[in-house]
Design an enzyme around this catalytic site. Structure first.
Site, PDB file in Angstrom:
ATOM      1  NE  ARG A 170      -4.419   6.165  -7.499  1.00 21.77           N
ATOM      2  CZ  ARG A 170      -4.238   6.167  -6.261  1.00 21.77           C
ATOM      3  NH1 ARG A 170      -4.088   7.351  -5.499  1.00 21.77           N
ATOM      4  NH2 ARG A 170      -4.297   4.796  -5.779  1.00 21.77           N
TER       5      ARG A 170
ATOM      6  NE  ARG B 151      -3.094  -1.386   4.389  1.00 20.13           N
ATOM      7  CZ  ARG B 151      -4.400  -1.629   3.893  1.00 20.13           C
ATOM      8  NH1 ARG B 151      -5.203  -2.257   4.236  1.00 20.13           N
ATOM      9  NH2 ARG B 151      -4.781  -0.515   3.222  1.00 20.13           N
TER      10      ARG B 151
ATOM     11  CG  ASP C 145      -2.124   0.888   1.109  1.00 16.29           C
ATOM     12  OD1 ASP C 145      -2.297   1.524   0.327  1.00 16.29           O
ATOM     13  OD2 ASP C 145      -2.697   1.252   2.198  1.00 16.29           O
TER      14      ASP C 145
ATOM     15  CD1 TRP D  39       7.320   6.613  -2.509  1.00 21.22           C
ATOM     16  CD2 TRP D  39       7.175   6.739  -4.581  1.00 21.22           C
ATOM     17  NE1 TRP D  39       8.444   6.667  -3.037  1.00 21.22           N
ATOM     18  CE2 TRP D  39       8.296   6.587  -4.473  1.00 21.22           C
ATOM     19  CE3 TRP D  39       6.668   6.912  -6.021  1.00 21.22           C
ATOM     20  CZ2 TRP D  39       9.120   6.468  -5.360  1.00 21.22           C
ATOM     21  CZ3 TRP D  39       7.546   7.024  -7.027  1.00 21.22           C
ATOM     22  CH2 TRP D  39       9.049   6.821  -6.709  1.00 21.22           C
TER      23      TRP D  39
ATOM     24  CB  SER E  60      -8.015  -3.700   2.815  1.00 23.95           C
ATOM     25  OG  SER E  60      -7.750  -2.512   3.378  1.00 23.95           O
TER      26      SER E  60
ATOM     27  N   GLY F  98       0.062   5.311  -4.547  1.00 22.17           N
ATOM     28  CA  GLY F  98      -0.636   6.676  -4.893  1.00 22.17           C
ATOM     29  C   GLY F  98       0.066   8.015  -4.126  1.00 22.17           C
TER      30      GLY F  98
ATOM     31  CD1 TRP G  53     -12.563  -6.076 -10.001  1.00 18.23           C
ATOM     32  CD2 TRP G  53     -11.418  -4.889 -11.927  1.00 18.23           C
ATOM     33  NE1 TRP G  53     -11.732  -6.840 -10.731  1.00 18.23           N
ATOM     34  CE2 TRP G  53     -11.106  -6.402 -11.787  1.00 18.23           C
ATOM     35  CE3 TRP G  53     -11.163  -4.265 -12.985  1.00 18.23           C
ATOM     36  CZ2 TRP G  53     -10.211  -6.830 -12.690  1.00 18.23           C
ATOM     37  CZ3 TRP G  53     -10.320  -4.893 -14.148  1.00 18.23           C
ATOM     38  CH2 TRP G  53      -9.853  -6.203 -13.974  1.00 18.23           C
TER      39      TRP G  53
ATOM     40  CG  LEU H 219       9.056 -17.441  -2.857  1.00 16.20           C
ATOM     41  CD1 LEU H 219       8.577 -17.366  -1.474  1.00 16.20           C
ATOM     42  CD2 LEU H 219       9.412 -15.971  -3.383  1.00 16.20           C
TER      43      LEU H 219
ATOM     44  CG  HIS I 121       0.337   1.742  -9.320  1.00 20.72           C
ATOM     45  ND1 HIS I 121      -0.087   1.323  -7.973  1.00 20.72           N
ATOM     46  CD2 HIS I 121      -0.930   2.164  -9.662  1.00 20.72           C
ATOM     47  CE1 HIS I 121      -1.398   2.010  -7.689  1.00 20.72           C
ATOM     48  NE2 HIS I 121      -1.861   2.537  -8.672  1.00 20.72           N
TER      49      HIS I 121
END
Ligand code: FPP
Length: 252
Positions: free
Chosen positions: A34, A189, A21, A26, A197, A24, A70, A132, A38
């Site tokens: 935004r 988080r 999280d 940042w 969330s 945006g 969405w 992993l 990402h």
């Protein structure tokens, strides 16, 4: 001393889940859109995947796109879908070199065809790897998953494949998207928010929660090590009494 040296390698969590999280915020702080946040978050994904692999974490589940996402502006959704397609295409070779397997949970059929295609190719080409397991939660939410479980259980009951008298928590678990995985021992988080969330609602029942103010694009291996060290200092009781107080009771 290097932070990773403070980690007890015998007590590494098998499954770590992450809510990435703060992208945006940042971007906003840097005066960008935004999607700029990402894009910069991809380096943090690389760092965490590498750190988790090196430590011997078995499953790393990343909340990459939620059912609720969405509802974001079309431009951001399209940007995120492109970023996902490109990242998966560009990173598969490196993931393979690092022996990483890729798994996906969520309502995959909601994703654009190009994303589905790239995902299927990567999942397939990495399927023989033994290191992993990187689990991407895409178009995922805990309530979506539980609703889907209920639906499939009802269909199986209706067709006679499932006897409602047999339903217990183990059987419910066998219908979850994560049925092949242990529950996460640790949820991290970023960005200072302290919420679940709608992530892994069933699976997080006894998970240790770790919140950090670091925004996702700034998240680096050292931050992951800090979370593991913090986790290793905790005592997990699963609703039972503490080992320490048990010793006290037995001796008194
Ligand atoms: C939440 O930040 C982040 C997301 C919804 C997307 C996360 C996606 C990536 C890091 C892209 C790459 C991922 C992979 C797995 C290839 P936010 O936008 O809610 O931030 P804000 O709360 O500051 O607005």
């Amino acid at each position: 001393m290097d932070l990773s040296e403070q980690i007890d390698k015998r007590r590494i969590p098998k499954h770590v889940a992450m809510i990435m999280d703060g992208n945006g915020r940042w971007a906003q702080r840097k005066g960008g859109e935004r999607i700029f946040g990402h894009r910069n978050g991809v380096e943090s994904v690389r760092q965490v995947v590498e750190a988790a692999g090196e430590l011997g974490v078995e499953y790393l589940t990343l909340y990459a796109f939620s059912t609720e996402n969405w509802k974001r502006p079309r431009k951001e959704i399209d940007g995120l879908m492109n970023l996902l397609t490109n990242t998966i295409a560009n990173e598969t070779k490196k993931l393979n070199e690092n022996n990483v397997r890729l798994l996906v949970i969520g309502n995959i059929t909601d994703l654009p065809n190009s994303v589905q295609k790239h995902l299927a190719q990567s999942v397939n080409s990495l399927s023989v790897n033994t290191g992993l397991k990187l689990v991407l939660a895409l178009s995922y939410s805990g309530r979506w998953e539980i609703t889907d479980v209920v639906k499939r259980m009802c269909l199986d009951a209706k067709s006679g494949k499932l006897d409602p008298d047999q339903i217990d928590s183990c059987l419910v678990e066998s219908y979850l998207a994560t049925s092949s995985m242990p529950d996460p021992e640790l949820l991290i988080r970023t960005s200072g928010e302290r919420r679940i969330s709608n992530f892994l609602l069933w699976q997080l029942a006894y998970t240790e929660l770790y919140f950090t103010p670091v925004l996702w694009p700034d998240y680096r291996k050292e931050h992951f090590y800090e979370a593991i060290i913090d986790y290793q200092r905790r005592e997990r009781r699963f609703g039972k009494v503490s080992e320490k107080s048990r010793v006290f009771t037995n001796n008194s």
